[in-house]
Write a protein that holds these residues in place. Structure first.
Motif, PDB file in Angstrom:
ATOM      1  N   PHE A  50       7.201  -5.167   1.343  1.00 22.37           N
ATOM      2  CA  PHE A  50       5.887  -5.032   0.720  1.00 22.37           C
ATOM      3  C   PHE A  50       4.754  -4.894   1.733  1.00 22.37           C
ATOM      4  O   PHE A  50       3.587  -5.003   1.386  1.00 22.37           O
ATOM      5  N   PRO A  72       0.259  -2.694   0.331  1.00 19.76           N
ATOM      6  CA  PRO A  72       0.445  -2.798  -1.121  1.00 19.76           C
ATOM      7  C   PRO A  72      -0.335  -1.773  -1.928  1.00 19.76           C
ATOM      8  O   PRO A  72       0.169  -1.280  -2.940  1.00 19.76           O
ATOM      9  N   VAL A  76       2.123  -0.113  -4.697  1.00 20.54           N
ATOM     10  CA  VAL A  76       2.079  -0.378  -6.123  1.00 20.54           C
ATOM     11  C   VAL A  76       2.012   0.925  -6.921  1.00 20.54           C
ATOM     12  O   VAL A  76       2.781   1.103  -7.870  1.00 20.54           O
ATOM     13  N   PHE A  82       5.559  -6.835  -6.780  1.00 20.60           N
ATOM     14  CA  PHE A  82       6.014  -8.036  -6.092  1.00 20.60           C
ATOM     15  C   PHE A  82       5.421  -9.261  -6.776  1.00 20.60           C
ATOM     16  O   PHE A  82       4.216  -9.294  -7.047  1.00 20.60           O
ATOM     17  N   PRO A  84       4.923 -13.051  -5.895  1.00 22.67           N
ATOM     18  CA  PRO A  84       5.083 -14.078  -4.865  1.00 22.67           C
ATOM     19  C   PRO A  84       5.602 -15.376  -5.473  1.00 22.67           C
ATOM     20  O   PRO A  84       5.540 -15.575  -6.690  1.00 22.67           O
ATOM     21  N   ARG A 147       2.147  -9.535 -15.068  1.00 25.01           N
ATOM     22  CA  ARG A 147       1.184  -8.858 -14.207  1.00 25.01           C
ATOM     23  C   ARG A 147       1.892  -7.796 -13.364  1.00 25.01           C
ATOM     24  O   ARG A 147       1.441  -6.653 -13.255  1.00 25.01           O
TER      25      ARG A 147
END
Lengths: 234, 429, 334
Positions: A50, A72, A76, A82, A84, A147
């Protein structure tokens, strides 16, 4: 064709490398699970993909495009997401706003995707106006996954999605992950609950000291006596 | 490292010589003296920020305390004040203050009588308010009376060096109170809180006319060493007297600076310095090893402030006038910060180099700017555009801009200063 | 009734004016803190700089012979705000962005903002000297005197044109900011970044863009606040340095990083200051005949003498920091 392919990736946070040559390949239909002892470089592998740390050797190819050391905001839109391990929701924002932030890179209408996420996590639809910080640990994990799914990813990467959850929620989260995969999203995740996760993994990777030790389907790895003895606690 | 520092100091020495050659020796001696006083203050900030990591944006306030202290101690006695009812009224105000303090103290301790929660808060607020009203009811008429009958309280007529010491003591006392309240705060909160304190000190010293004469200014504040006039009276020539008098004062200030420097350099190399650095770099770890972090930080804040008070006192002694309205955050607080950041926070040699170097840059950017403006003005007049108006005041402001450029460049290209702290490769950006 | 009108003039209007200026400034401080995590000490100077930009434009318009029905300062304000926003972006690019790229600590950025303060101050004084300027040298400042005899008062209600404009502008800004932060994609991204910068990055939010938007808002609002302050009083190079403390107090009291908190904090400090320096004797005068002999009203019964107005903001700040360090609206935790 593999959705993501790591070839002998070397990298770290500037000092001595933590990854000493990791190879990995995942199809879009796969659920890939990375297991291994503490400090093996499991989470570091995800972060390297990432763009959150410096990759000094090897290459990472995503969907036919070289993404080594890409940031990122480029990854994306390409279809990589991703989640976390910690602090993975915007605590002061409502559940719906959290999902909107996941769709930040999209300029098209994402209401369909949001319906899909609410369908996948019905409890979030109920709490859409509530600040994410007020939710329980399991619900937060769902917000975080929701999300990450809002950008319509081809591959979803999760860093220990079951960490800190009660056993009931662990099963629920794993079921959801399998469901997401059935909807056509590739999965690459790091897990501490190794045996449980490998049980539904189509690709399993055992890392140690920043290198691949064993690779195979989840079932193969569980069946391998050496893996079981050294890495799955007997 | 040593070679580089040596080179820098030689460069600084050459700069001072060049300034001396162009602008004259008496001018340079005076600037050198002021630079030495600023070096003392910069060492104070270096202790606070470089050793302790404490953000102090209130340097101006501590310098003003020093300036007031030396004026109060060394200015001649005002017989009109002592002969009037003034002392008596001030005594009553002092009693009122003590009574108020007792009231507040009592209210704070009232939990022992079983008064808790909202009642305790209410009682504390009431006590503060009552104390404030009682004090104001005594001090206001006293102030008005003194101002009308005697002008102001005058001084004590003691030796200026005593005043410098008192400046340190006063700064220490205020630093203790400030530190007690504010040192627990995060860096940026501490910065804004200390700005507030220095502005309040400025407002007080500027407006307490009965004590400081405020904007009316007090002069001449006596020198600790013979004045130029004294030498002239003994038959020396004009330049010689100027040099002798300023040289004498300079020697005294350099002596103070040398003593302070040696003391803090020794402390820094010893266990105390190591502990301070440990606290700065990781106060949680230091606290877990049993170090009393809060007490040590308070200590450091007070030590640094003492030097600022003494430095401020020396500057007022030298210019012989105590003018509260001449203090500006830019010329005092921020200038010192530029000195320490450019010189190298955490390194006393760096602070010394930064203080003297930046002070000279600060002083010579004005004549330099004036020269440039005059040149441009000459060209523009020749080209028919006309001269630049108000060259004098404009060039005086040029140095503020130069200072801003210097610190921005330093932060960008030498964030650890010209002579960085010598402790290993640990980057402090 | 005259006393009531006097109170209204001295406290309500003055407090609202002061509060508006503080609020507009504090919004910028709090947004910069929320997004970039450092206390931007050059904010007061950005306000002054913005006011001077508006001043130059107003003088320029006057020189071109442009006559406006309301003060030219307001007409040119939108353009001045645009220029101030561009200047703010330039300052960030030139002085703060290189340090951020190096991974400098917030405190280094704080020190860098001193450098910016010095440069802005130096340039302003270089070009404008240290004197004061007025927007109303060539045109009159309209003052509205509202007759209040209907309620039995002998005093008129006094309010000036800049004061009305300032309060209106603040209302517009607050409403616009509210809709921006809660409805727009970028506004939400800004809140997201203030909430959790790492996650914002991971979500693919363009953090560079958010930083730019922050500077645009902070710079243009600083210009508006500075211009309004200059219109209400006068314009001088150290205009805003003196209100830096109340502005930071407002931002901290409201909770650093909280835009609504900054607005509330701004008005709280504004009203507290005006109330503290208000001379109560003038309002209590009707009671003079009722009061017993020993309770004679002094000529000046203000809680704090005007010279010490600054202490009010400071005391509120210190009490907040000691009692509720995150501010009345819970602020950023770092």
């Amino acid at each position: 064709m593999a959705v993501i392919e790591l070839k002998h990736v070397v990298g770290g946070y500037g000092g001595a490398p933590i990854l000493n040559g990791v190879d990995m390949s995942i199809e879009k239909s796969d659920i890939g699970v990375i297991v291994g002892p503490n400090g093996a470089g499991k989470s570091t592998t995800l972060k390297a993909i990432f763009g959150l740390l410096q990759v000094t050797g090897g290459s990472i190819v995503f969907d036919g495009e070289d993404i080594t050391n890409a940031q990122p905001d480029r990854l994306v839109p390409l279809g990589l997401s991703f989640v976390p391990q910690e602090k993975n929701v915007f605590t002061t924002m409502s559940v719906e706003e959290n999902l909107e932030m996941g769709a930040f890179v999209r300029r098209d209408d994402f209401s369909q995707t949001m319906q899909w996420v609410y369908h996948m996590f019905p409890v979030l639809a109920e709490k859409r106006r509530q600040p994410a910080g007020e939710l329980s640990g399991g619900q937060r994990q769902m917000v975080a996954m929701g999300r990450a799914l809002m950008s319509n990813p081809k591959l979803l990467m999760l860093d220990e999605p079951s960490a800190g959850l009660s056993p009931r929620y662990v099963i629920e989260i794993f079921e959801t992950i399998v469901n997401v995969n059935k909807e056509g999203v590739g999965i690459l995740m790091v897990e501490q609950n190794a045996r449980q996760a490998l049980a539904f993994a189509s690709r399993g990777f055992v890392l140690a000291n920043g290198q691949n030790r064993f690779t195979g389907t989840g079932a193969e790895l569980i069946a391998d006596p050496e893996v079981a003895r050294s890495f799955l606690g007997g | 490292m040593i070679r580089r520092s040596l080179g820098l100091f030689i460069g600084l020495f050459l700069l001072i010589l060049a300034v001396g050659a162009v602008l004259g020796v008496p001018f340079t001696t005076a600037r050198l003296l002021e630079a030495a006083a600023y070096a003392l203050i910069a060492l104070g900030l270096n202790i606070q920020w470089g050793y302790g990591g404490l953000f102090n944006f209130g340097i101006m306030g501590f310098m003003m305390l020093g300036g007031f202290a030396v004026t109060f101690i060394s200015y001649p006695v005002n017989p009109e004040f002592w002969g009037s009812d003034g002392p008596w009224m001030l005594g009553r105000a002092l009693l009122a203050f003590a009574f108020g303090a007792l009231l507040v103290f009592g209210a704070r301790k009232s939990t022992r009588l079983g008064i808790r929660g909202g009642w305790h808060v209410a009682l504390t607020i009431l006590a503060w308010f009552t104390a404030y009203v009682i004090y104001r009811s005594q001090i206001d008429p006293a102030a008005a009376y003194i101002e009308s009958s005697a002008g102001f309280v005058g001084g004590l007529g003691a030796h200026p060096v005593l005043g410098w010491l008192f400046g340190g003591v006063l700064a220490a006392a205020i630093a203790y109170i400030v530190g007690k309240i504010c040192l627990g705060l995060r860096t940026d909160y501490l910065a804004i809180a200390t700005i507030g304190i220095s502005e309040i000190i400025r407002a007080l010293i500027k407006n307490m006319d009965w004590l400081t004469r405020g904007t009316l200014t007090v002069s001449p504040v006596p020198w600790p060493s013979p004045l130029a006039q004294d030498y002239m009276a003994e038959g020396y020539g004009d330049t010689a007297s100027l040099l002798l008098s300023r040289g004498g004062f300079l020697a005294l200030v350099l002596l103070v600076l040398a003593i302070v420097f040696v003391l803090i350099e020794r402390a820094y190399g010893g266990p105390w310095g190591r502990m301070m650095r440990a606290i700065r770099d990781n106060h949680i770890a230091a606290a877990s090893m049993g170090k009393n972090v809060t007490a040590r930080q308070l200590e450091i804040f007070i030590f640094g402030s003492v030097l600022m008070g003494i430095g401020g006192a020396i500057l007022v002694s030298f210019v012989q006038i105590h003018d509260p309205s001449s203090y500006q955050p830019i010329n005092h607080t921020f200038l010192i910060w530029v000195m320490v950041i450019v010189g190298g926070a955490g390194n006393n040699w760096g602070a010394l180099l930064g203080a003297i170097g930046i002070y000279f840059v600060w002083m010579i950017s004005e004549p330099l700017a004036r020269a440039i403006f005059e040149l441009v003005s000459y060209v523009s007049t020749w080209a028919g555009i006309g001269p630049i108006p108000e060259i004098e005041s404009r060039s005086a402001q040029m140095r503020v801009f130069v200072l801003g450029v210097v610190i921005s460049v330093a932060l960008r290209y030498a964030p650890r200063g010209l002579i960085p702290e010598y402790a290993g490769p640990r980057a402090r950006n | 009734m005259s006393e009531l009108v006097f109170f209204f003039n001295q406290v309500v209007i003055a407090g609202a004016v002061l509060g508006s200026v503080y609020a507009l400034g504090a919004i910028g401080v709090t947004l910069i803190f929320g997004i970039l995590r450092f206390a931007h000490f050059a904010h007061g100077d950005m306000m002054t700089m913005g006011a001077f930009v508006a001043f130059i434009l107003a003088v320029g318009a006057g020189a071109l012979g442009i006559q406006t029905p309301i003060a030219t300062g307001f007409i040119v304000l939108p353009l001045a705000m645009v220029i101030a926003a561009v200047l703010a972006l330039g300052i960030d690019k030139g002085f703060y962005a290189p340090l951020r790229r190096r991974g400098a600590r917030p405190v280094t950025l704080l020190i860098a903002s001193i450098g910016v303060t010095l440069m802005i101050q130096g340039l302003l004084r270089l070009f404008f000297g240290t004197g004061t300027y007025s927007f109303f040298d060539t045109q009159p400042k309209t003052i509205f005197r509202i007759d209040t005899s209907a309620i039995g008062s002998t005093r008129p209600l006094v309010v000036t044109e800049p004061q009305i404009m300032l309060i209106l502008l603040t209302i517009v800004v607050v409403v616009a900011l509210h809709f921006f932060l809660t409805r727009s994609r970028l506004g939400k991204a800004m809140r997201a970044m203030a909430d959790n910068p790492d996650l914002a990055q991971v979500s693919g939010i363009n953090t560079q863009l958010v930083v730019r938007v922050t500077w645009i808002i902070a710079g243009s609002l600083a210009c508006a606040a500075g211009t309004m302050l200059a219109l209400d009083v006068t314009l001088k190079p150290d205009l805003a340095f003196n209100i830096l403390l109340p502005i930071f107090a407002a931002a901290i009291v409201g909770g650093l990083g909280q835009a609504y908190g900054a607005i509330a904090g701004g008005f709280l400090i504004g009203f507290a200051e005006t109330l503290a320096v208000f001379n109560w004797t003038l309002v209590l005068r009707p009671l003079r005949d009722v009061l017993p002999e020993w309770l004679e009203l002094p000529n000046n019964l203000a809680l704090v003498p005007t010279e010490y107005k600054l202490t009010v903001a400071f005391v509120i700040l210190v009490i907040t920091l000691l009692v509720r360090p995150t501010g009345i609206f819970k602020g950023a935790s770092t």
